[in-house]
Design a protein around this motif. Structure first.
Motif, mmCIF file in Angstrom:
data_model
loop_
_atom_site.group_PDB
_atom_site.id
_atom_site.type_symbol
_atom_site.label_atom_id
_atom_site.label_comp_id
_atom_site.label_asym_id
_atom_site.label_seq_id
_atom_site.Cartn_x
_atom_site.Cartn_y
_atom_site.Cartn_z
ATOM 1 N N UNK A 159 24.647 -43.509 6.340
ATOM 2 C CA UNK A 159 25.320 -42.518 5.488
ATOM 3 C C UNK A 159 25.451 -43.125 4.095
ATOM 4 N N UNK A 160 24.860 -42.485 3.116
ATOM 5 C CA UNK A 160 24.932 -42.978 1.731
ATOM 6 C C UNK A 160 25.935 -42.106 0.989
ATOM 7 N N UNK A 161 26.900 -42.748 0.310
ATOM 8 C CA UNK A 161 28.034 -42.001 -0.261
ATOM 9 C C UNK A 161 28.120 -42.128 -1.786
ATOM 10 N N UNK A 162 27.367 -41.292 -2.511
ATOM 11 C CA UNK A 162 27.624 -41.194 -3.955
ATOM 12 C C UNK A 162 28.631 -40.070 -4.274
ATOM 13 N N UNK A 163 29.286 -39.482 -3.238
ATOM 14 C CA UNK A 163 30.239 -38.387 -3.474
ATOM 15 C C UNK A 163 31.408 -38.893 -4.307
ATOM 16 N N UNK A 164 31.708 -38.208 -5.399
ATOM 17 C CA UNK A 164 32.849 -38.607 -6.224
ATOM 18 C C UNK A 164 32.578 -38.366 -7.688
ATOM 19 N N UNK A 165 33.525 -38.811 -8.494
ATOM 20 C CA UNK A 165 33.483 -38.512 -9.931
ATOM 21 C C UNK A 165 32.882 -39.701 -10.691
ATOM 22 N N UNK A 210 26.958 -46.079 12.527
ATOM 23 C CA UNK A 210 26.106 -45.954 11.321
ATOM 24 C C UNK A 210 26.521 -46.966 10.264
ATOM 25 N N UNK A 211 25.572 -47.371 9.442
ATOM 26 C CA UNK A 211 25.878 -48.143 8.237
ATOM 27 C C UNK A 211 26.292 -47.143 7.160
ATOM 28 N N UNK A 212 27.411 -47.437 6.491
ATOM 29 C CA UNK A 212 27.899 -46.557 5.422
ATOM 30 C C UNK A 212 27.665 -47.267 4.085
ATOM 31 N N UNK A 213 26.783 -46.776 3.274
ATOM 32 C CA UNK A 213 26.499 -47.368 1.960
ATOM 33 C C UNK A 213 27.393 -46.711 0.911
#
Ligand code: NAD
Ligand code: LMR
Length: 347
Positions: free
Chosen positions: A108-114, A147-150
């Motif tokens: 899971x790749x997390x660029x969610x945000x401001x 899962x690996x969380x990036x």
């Protein structure tokens, strides 16, 4: 080509037909914030990775482009991966909305945000972005705990400790939570190659510490091409690498921060994680729980294997300049880690 090797040992396949014959596609990847500036090109690059069978493009219902639209668009590319969009209502818990999106995910790749605007530090984003990350990480803990969380969302230096401690509290492996600092290495490589007139593909500068200002510590002495740069040029090169993000924020003049170079870097990181999961040894410099220094979180070289992290490497021998900088980096990083740990305590 070597350029493709940087992203994954499985080449990005532009020869679509060869891909369709391939049996390599086996992993499900989610890009959270997948309709955003980083998320769209990152989802595209992951959908093009030969190891990927499915991409979840996840974002909020009022995103600039509906996630289903990004997925429909990417789903027409001639690659084996299936792409599905998931929109959530951010006023309700993410965990209640993401079962199908996250179940079966390996990465899971997390660029969610401001993103920041000129004049802001990454730290200024903590309050809003930590809350967004927590909602997503809680959902990962429930639906894809292996899962690996990036973590791409800033401030990486504080968000990663906060989320890793939350994983610990839930009895999960904190090493599944990894801060993506690949862009610092990518920038250092490019700046060195331009300064020395060499190919960036031949440069591999380790960047350790963290991902903000002085915590970004490039170890030019450890790369054979960078090590040929005269000592009187190193301080400026170091500073430019530290300020790479700000350079882009200022050039975009209030319209966001690095997106395309970050998508490239996120795909490089993601590709390495999937290589490891496929049994092909791979490593990347990234920020995670660590015993390499006295700080509980630090970025250094990490080897990936079938379940994610298999080894966190020491930082090696430093030059005199780097030794001074290490102390400076640790002092700043310590406070940023503390902020993340306090957040986790109050949750
Ligand atoms: P962006 O605003 O273009 O995109 C962010 C996306 O996140 C938007 O589409 C938004 O709707 C979505 N979002 C918000 N809340 C969400 C939620 N709860 N679930 C899913 N999606 C949600 O921003 P961007 O330029 O893509 O940057 C994103 C983040 O990445 C910023 O925090 C930025 O600072 C960071 N960043 C990190 C690095 C790094 O090297 N680690 C590099 C560049 C940017
Ligand atoms: C970067 O390094 O480009 C990102 O961390 C975004 C930023 O705010 O600088």
């Amino acid at each position: 080509s070597r350029q493709m090797l940087r992203v994954s040992s499985a080449p990005l396949c532009f020869a679509g037909k060869a891909c369709f014959a391939s049996k390599a596609a086996q992993f499900k990847v989610c890009v959270s914030g997948g309709a955003g500036g980083i998320g769209q090109p990152l989802a595209m690059l992951m959908a093009m990775n030969e190891r990927v069978k499915e991409v979840s493009v996840q974002d909020v219902s009022m995103a600039m482009v509906p996630p289903a639209g990004v997925a429909a668009d990417l789903g027409h590319m001639e690659f084996p991966s299936k792409v599905v969009g998931y929109a959530i209502d951010p006023s309700k818990p993410a965990v209640d909305q993401l079962e199908e999106c996250l179940t079966g995910c390996h990465l899971v790749l997390v660029p969610a945000g401001v993103p920041r605007k000129p004049g802001m530090t990454r730290d200024d984003l903590f309050a809003i972005n930590a809350g967004i990350a927590k909602g997503l990480v809680d959902a990962c803990a429930k639906y894809c705990p292996e899962a690996v969380i990036g973590i791409i969302v800033n401030p990486v230096n504080s968000v990663v400790p906060a989320m890793a401690e939350l994983y610990k509290k839930k009895g999960l492996d904190p090493l599944k939570i990894i801060g993506v600092c690949t862009l610092d290495t990518v920038r250092a490589n490019k700046f060195v190659s331009v300064m020395t007139g060499t190919s960036p593909m031949d440069v591999a500068v380790p960047v350790v510490g963290g991902h903000a200002g002085v915590t970004i510590l490039p170890l030019f002495s450890q790369d054979k091409i960078a090590a040929t740069i005269p000592a009187d040029k190193i301080a400026a090169l170091d500073k430019r690498t530290q300020d790479g993000g700000t350079e882009v924020v200022e050039a975009k003049a209030g319209k966001g921060s690095a997106t395309l170079s970050m998508a490239y870097s996120g795909a490089r990181f993601g590709g390495k994680v999937l290589d490891g999961m496929a049994g092909v040894p791979a490593s990347e410099y990234c920020y995670l729980a660590s015993t390499v220094t006295e700080l509980p979180y630090f970025s250094s070289k990490v080897d990936f294997g079938p379940k994610g992290v298999v080894k966190v490497h020491d930082i090696g021998v430093l030059s005199a300049h780097e030794k001074v900088r290490l102390e400076e980096a640790k002092a700043a990083l310590k406070l940023e880690i503390q902020k993340g740990l306090e957040y986790a305590k109050t949750c």
